[in-house]
Design a protein around this motif. Sequence first.
Motif, short mmCIF file in Angstrom:
data_model
loop_
_atom_site.label_atom_id
_atom_site.label_comp_id
_atom_site.label_asym_id
_atom_site.label_seq_id
_atom_site.Cartn_x
_atom_site.Cartn_y
_atom_site.Cartn_z
N LEU A 86 -17.07 -15.40 5.79
CA LEU A 86 -17.39 -13.99 6.07
C LEU A 86 -16.17 -13.27 6.64
O LEU A 86 -15.87 -12.14 6.25
CB LEU A 86 -18.55 -13.89 7.05
N ALA A 87 -15.46 -13.92 7.54
CA ALA A 87 -14.26 -13.31 8.11
C ALA A 87 -13.16 -13.17 7.06
O ALA A 87 -12.38 -12.21 7.10
CB ALA A 87 -13.78 -14.14 9.29
N ASP A 88 -13.08 -14.10 6.12
CA ASP A 88 -12.09 -14.01 5.05
C ASP A 88 -12.31 -12.78 4.17
O ASP A 88 -11.35 -12.23 3.63
CB ASP A 88 -12.12 -15.26 4.17
N GLY A 89 -13.55 -12.36 4.02
CA GLY A 89 -13.82 -11.15 3.25
C GLY A 89 -13.13 -9.94 3.86
O GLY A 89 -12.53 -9.12 3.15
N LEU A 90 -13.18 -9.83 5.18
CA LEU A 90 -12.49 -8.74 5.86
C LEU A 90 -10.98 -8.89 5.72
O LEU A 90 -10.28 -7.90 5.50
CB LEU A 90 -12.88 -8.70 7.35
N ALA A 91 -10.48 -10.10 5.80
CA ALA A 91 -9.04 -10.33 5.70
C ALA A 91 -8.50 -9.93 4.33
O ALA A 91 -7.46 -9.28 4.23
CB ALA A 91 -8.73 -11.79 5.99
N VAL A 92 -9.20 -10.30 3.28
CA VAL A 92 -8.74 -9.98 1.92
C VAL A 92 -8.77 -8.47 1.69
O VAL A 92 -7.82 -7.90 1.15
CB VAL A 92 -9.60 -10.73 0.88
N ALA A 93 -9.84 -7.83 2.11
CA ALA A 93 -9.92 -6.38 1.94
C ALA A 93 -8.82 -5.68 2.75
O ALA A 93 -8.21 -4.71 2.26
CB ALA A 93 -11.29 -5.89 2.39
N SER A 94 -8.55 -6.17 3.93
CA SER A 94 -7.50 -5.58 4.77
C SER A 94 -6.13 -5.73 4.13
O SER A 94 -5.33 -4.79 4.15
CB SER A 94 -7.49 -6.26 6.14
N GLN A 95 -5.86 -6.89 3.56
CA GLN A 95 -4.57 -7.11 2.91
C GLN A 95 -4.39 -6.18 1.72
O GLN A 95 -3.31 -5.64 1.49
CB GLN A 95 -4.44 -8.56 2.48
N ALA A 96 -5.46 -5.97 0.99
CA ALA A 96 -5.38 -5.06 -0.17
C ALA A 96 -5.11 -3.63 0.28
O ALA A 96 -4.27 -2.92 -0.31
CB ALA A 96 -6.66 -5.14 -0.98
N LEU A 97 -5.80 -3.19 1.33
CA LEU A 97 -5.59 -1.83 1.84
C LEU A 97 -4.17 -1.66 2.37
O LEU A 97 -3.51 -0.65 2.10
CB LEU A 97 -6.60 -1.52 2.94
N LEU A 98 -3.70 -2.64 3.14
CA LEU A 98 -2.35 -2.53 3.70
C LEU A 98 -1.29 -2.60 2.61
O LEU A 98 -0.27 -1.89 2.69
CB LEU A 98 -2.13 -3.61 4.75
N ALA A 99 -1.48 -3.41 1.61
CA ALA A 99 -0.51 -3.47 0.50
C ALA A 99 -0.43 -2.13 -0.21
O ALA A 99 0.67 -1.69 -0.59
CB ALA A 99 -0.91 -4.57 -0.47
N SER A 100 -1.56 -1.49 -0.36
CA SER A 100 -1.58 -0.20 -1.04
C SER A 100 -0.81 0.87 -0.27
O SER A 100 0.00 1.60 -0.84
CB SER A 100 -3.03 0.25 -1.23
N VAL A 101 -1.05 0.95 1.05
CA VAL A 101 -0.35 1.98 1.82
C VAL A 101 1.12 1.62 2.05
O VAL A 101 1.96 2.50 2.16
CB VAL A 101 -1.07 2.30 3.15
N PHE A 102 1.45 0.32 2.11
CA PHE A 102 2.86 -0.07 2.19
C PHE A 102 3.59 0.33 0.91
O PHE A 102 4.75 0.77 0.95
CB PHE A 102 3.01 -1.57 2.40
N ALA A 103 2.95 0.16 -0.22
CA ALA A 103 3.58 0.50 -1.50
C ALA A 103 3.87 2.00 -1.59
O ALA A 103 4.86 2.41 -2.19
CB ALA A 103 2.70 0.07 -2.66
N LYS A 104 3.02 2.80 -0.98
CA LYS A 104 3.21 4.26 -0.98
C LYS A 104 4.18 4.71 0.11
O LYS A 104 4.50 5.89 0.20
CB LYS A 104 1.87 4.96 -0.80
N LYS A 105 4.60 3.77 0.97
CA LYS A 105 5.52 4.05 2.09
C LYS A 105 4.97 5.12 3.02
O LYS A 105 5.71 5.95 3.55
CB LYS A 105 6.90 4.41 1.58
N ASP A 106 3.67 5.09 3.23
CA ASP A 106 3.01 6.04 4.14
C ASP A 106 2.80 5.32 5.48
O ASP A 106 1.80 4.64 5.70
CB ASP A 106 1.68 6.49 3.54
N HIS A 107 3.76 5.49 6.37
CA HIS A 107 3.75 4.76 7.64
C HIS A 107 2.60 5.18 8.56
O HIS A 107 2.10 4.38 9.33
CB HIS A 107 5.09 4.89 8.34
N TYR A 108 2.21 6.43 8.47
CA TYR A 108 1.08 6.88 9.28
C TYR A 108 -0.20 6.15 8.86
O TYR A 108 -0.95 5.66 9.70
CB TYR A 108 0.90 8.39 9.16
N LYS A 109 -0.44 6.08 7.56
CA LYS A 109 -1.64 5.39 7.07
C LYS A 109 -1.58 3.89 7.36
O LYS A 109 -2.62 3.26 7.55
CB LYS A 109 -1.85 5.63 5.58
N VAL A 110 -0.37 3.31 7.40
CA VAL A 110 -0.25 1.90 7.77
C VAL A 110 -0.74 1.70 9.19
O VAL A 110 -1.52 0.79 9.48
CB VAL A 110 1.22 1.41 7.63
N ALA A 111 -0.32 2.58 10.10
CA ALA A 111 -0.74 2.47 11.50
C ALA A 111 -2.24 2.69 11.66
O ALA A 111 -2.91 1.95 12.39
CB ALA A 111 0.04 3.46 12.35
#
Length: 94
Positions: free
Chosen positions: A17-42
């Motif tokens: 169950l906790a891994d589900g949150l981890a995978v979704a979080s990694q996908a979200l963070l990868a997306s905002v890192f790719a866009k170089k949007d530092h505010y959204k990363v924070a």
Amino acid sequence: MAVFQICAQVWLAKSLLADGLAVASQALLASVFAKKDHYKVAVTTARVLQLAVVLGVGLTAFLAAGMWFGGGVFTSDAAIISTIHKGVPVRWSS
């Protein structure tokens, strides 16, 4: 061995169950890192940490109550249920 198997399976379910949150979080963070949007990363990081704390506290409370009151779901052997209760750090009665 029966108590070990019960606790191991419950722990594995909680871990998945906790891994589900981890995978979704990694996908979200990868997306905002790719866009170089530092505010959204924070903002995303702060929100993920909030959700992780809520998930951790919620799963701990649910599992403590579930293992204490629901130990009989796995077996009717009193010795096994007693040993399961020893593993739950919360005592519901004196």
